[in-house]
Design an enzyme around this catalytic site. Sequence first.
Site, PDB file in Angstrom:
ATOM      1  N   GLY A  15       1.203  -1.173  -0.328  1.00 56.30           N
ATOM      2  CA  GLY A  15       0.440   0.277   0.113  1.00 56.30           C
ATOM      3  C   GLY A  15       0.932   1.464   0.352  1.00 56.30           C
ATOM      4  O   GLY A  15       1.872   1.538   0.762  1.00 56.30           O
ATOM      5  N   LYS A  44       4.061  -6.684  -7.868  1.00 54.98           N
ATOM      6  CA  LYS A  44       3.478  -5.272  -6.376  1.00 54.98           C
ATOM      7  C   LYS A  44       4.379  -5.639  -5.861  1.00 54.98           C
ATOM      8  O   LYS A  44       4.668  -4.756  -4.775  1.00 54.98           O
ATOM      9  CB  LYS A  44       2.166  -5.766  -6.543  1.00 54.98           C
ATOM     10  CG  LYS A  44       0.464  -5.647  -6.826  1.00 54.98           C
ATOM     11  CD  LYS A  44      -0.473  -5.694  -6.508  1.00 54.98           C
ATOM     12  CE  LYS A  44      -1.093  -5.390  -6.871  1.00 54.98           C
ATOM     13  NZ  LYS A  44      -2.912  -5.676  -5.938  1.00 54.98           N
ATOM     14  N   LEU A  66      -6.605 -10.089   5.459  1.00 59.10           N
ATOM     15  CA  LEU A  66      -7.014  -9.827   6.909  1.00 59.10           C
ATOM     16  C   LEU A  66      -8.424 -10.535   6.757  1.00 59.10           C
ATOM     17  O   LEU A  66      -8.921 -10.587   7.783  1.00 59.10           O
ATOM     18  CB  LEU A  66      -8.502  -8.270   5.946  1.00 59.10           C
ATOM     19  CG  LEU A  66      -7.118  -7.345   5.659  1.00 59.10           C
ATOM     20  CD1 LEU A  66      -7.726  -5.805   5.150  1.00 59.10           C
ATOM     21  CD2 LEU A  66      -6.039  -6.400   6.675  1.00 59.10           C
ATOM     22  N   ALA A  86      -2.936  -2.229   6.341  1.00 60.43           N
ATOM     23  CA  ALA A  86      -3.784  -2.800   5.456  1.00 60.43           C
ATOM     24  C   ALA A  86      -5.004  -1.901   5.625  1.00 60.43           C
ATOM     25  O   ALA A  86      -5.856  -2.914   7.210  1.00 60.43           O
ATOM     26  CB  ALA A  86      -3.886  -3.971   5.553  1.00 60.43           C
ATOM     27  N   SER A 129      -7.813   6.805  10.630  1.00 60.43           N
ATOM     28  CA  SER A 129      -8.128   7.730   9.612  1.00 60.43           C
ATOM     29  C   SER A 129      -8.751   9.401  10.288  1.00 60.43           C
ATOM     30  O   SER A 129      -9.490   8.975  11.826  1.00 60.43           O
ATOM     31  CB  SER A 129      -9.112   7.940   8.974  1.00 60.43           C
ATOM     32  OG  SER A 129      -9.431   8.912   7.844  1.00 60.43           O
ATOM     33  N   LYS A 163     -13.528   2.938   9.325  1.00 60.69           N
ATOM     34  CA  LYS A 163     -12.912   3.586   9.889  1.00 60.69           C
ATOM     35  C   LYS A 163     -13.090   3.902  11.465  1.00 60.69           C
ATOM     36  O   LYS A 163     -12.188   3.173  11.871  1.00 60.69           O
ATOM     37  CB  LYS A 163     -11.912   4.310   9.509  1.00 60.69           C
ATOM     38  CG  LYS A 163     -11.248   4.584   7.861  1.00 60.69           C
ATOM     39  CD  LYS A 163     -10.752   3.197   7.527  1.00 60.69           C
ATOM     40  CE  LYS A 163      -8.965   3.697   8.626  1.00 60.69           C
ATOM     41  NZ  LYS A 163      -7.991   2.225   8.252  1.00 60.69           N
ATOM     42  N   PRO A 190      -4.634   9.584  10.243  1.00 62.50           N
ATOM     43  CA  PRO A 190      -4.083  11.293   8.777  1.00 62.50           C
ATOM     44  C   PRO A 190      -5.347  11.705   8.583  1.00 62.50           C
ATOM     45  O   PRO A 190      -6.234  10.801   8.636  1.00 62.50           O
ATOM     46  CB  PRO A 190      -3.517  10.542   8.469  1.00 62.50           C
ATOM     47  CG  PRO A 190      -3.985   9.124   8.690  1.00 62.50           C
ATOM     48  CD  PRO A 190      -4.611   8.889   9.845  1.00 62.50           C
TER      49      PRO A 190
END
Length: 363
Positions: A15, A44, A66, A86, A129, A163, A190
């Site tokens: 990511g 990747k 996940l 992630a 977030s 989130k 963030p």
Amino acid sequence: MASSTPLVLVTGATGYVASHVVQQLLQQGHRVRATVRSLKDHVKVKHLHELCPSAEHKLELVEADLLDADSWTPAVQGCTYVQHVASPFPSAPPKRDDDLIRPAVDGTLNVLRAALASGTVQRVVLTSSVVAVASAGGNVTPYTESDWADEKSPHTGAYNKSKILAERAAWDFVKTVPAERKFELAVVNPVLVVGPALHGNPGTSIEIIKRLMEHKIPRCPKFTFAVVDVRDVAKAHVVCMTSQEAAGKRHILSTANLWLSDIAKILDSEFCQHGYNIPTGELPNFVTNLASFFDKGLHSAKVFASKVILLDNSRMTKVLNISPRDVRTTFIDMGNSMIDHGLVKRSDKYKGRPSAGQQQASE
């Protein structure tokens, strides 16, 4: 002979943010194990081995998903710290909220359960977030880490819910762990993460700059974004891993609020000479409202970015001791990196980044 250097697990290593976290950890001499969905996807994962050629410890890659709880037991085994970065981040609202919420919440709990079972993990740093802190719309008093967004609000989309619920689940989980087995949790929150990409796998946050650089929009919608440099976000993750003051706390990461037209002007001032025609004028509000009916990405952005949101970033600057990078540097570095990695088409006039000597001469 086993190394005495603590082992750090970074989840979702391919990511946008996680790649920077891996790079900074390696640069600081940490042993790093990073998770990817598939080791067979060489395109990747290739850049991960090139992030820090002079690293003291070779990067270890392992597969984990996940929603596959069993995949996290071997991934976390022997780790002292976990950086759980992630989480799904879409460019447009999903068909079903659970397509985002389930991987975010269940994935977080799967990682935390594996950390608890390991018996070695001392602290988990969770990437949350600002949408878990601040609700849509302007505010008079700056939001702080004590604030929580309302997941039941009609303005709260699937990503925001994912989130909020994932972070709440993490704090609730840690509370239930017996004292003798407890590990610490630190959270970073963030705002819109911007700055240079380290590889050619585009992140969703890059799409806004791509649209400007490739003139995919005629003018800028009257949107405002709180932004933070990805390198500062990665540094916050690393500091939160060992800082005593970070344990058990949330940390808003934000540099500045910018109108989209201001971002466009920064890009135009640098890249116009390289043959890029970047729109710097603003769209009237009624046009933005009309366009949002046809563009799902624009509609979701309009709800959250129509007014300036005030945020208190004092924990970032005073507790984590991070001085935010200048936004001009952030966006110019971002534009150059996107051209270098093929995320934006290279103009015939593009001269490349200035050399170190040219940069010093211009300072």
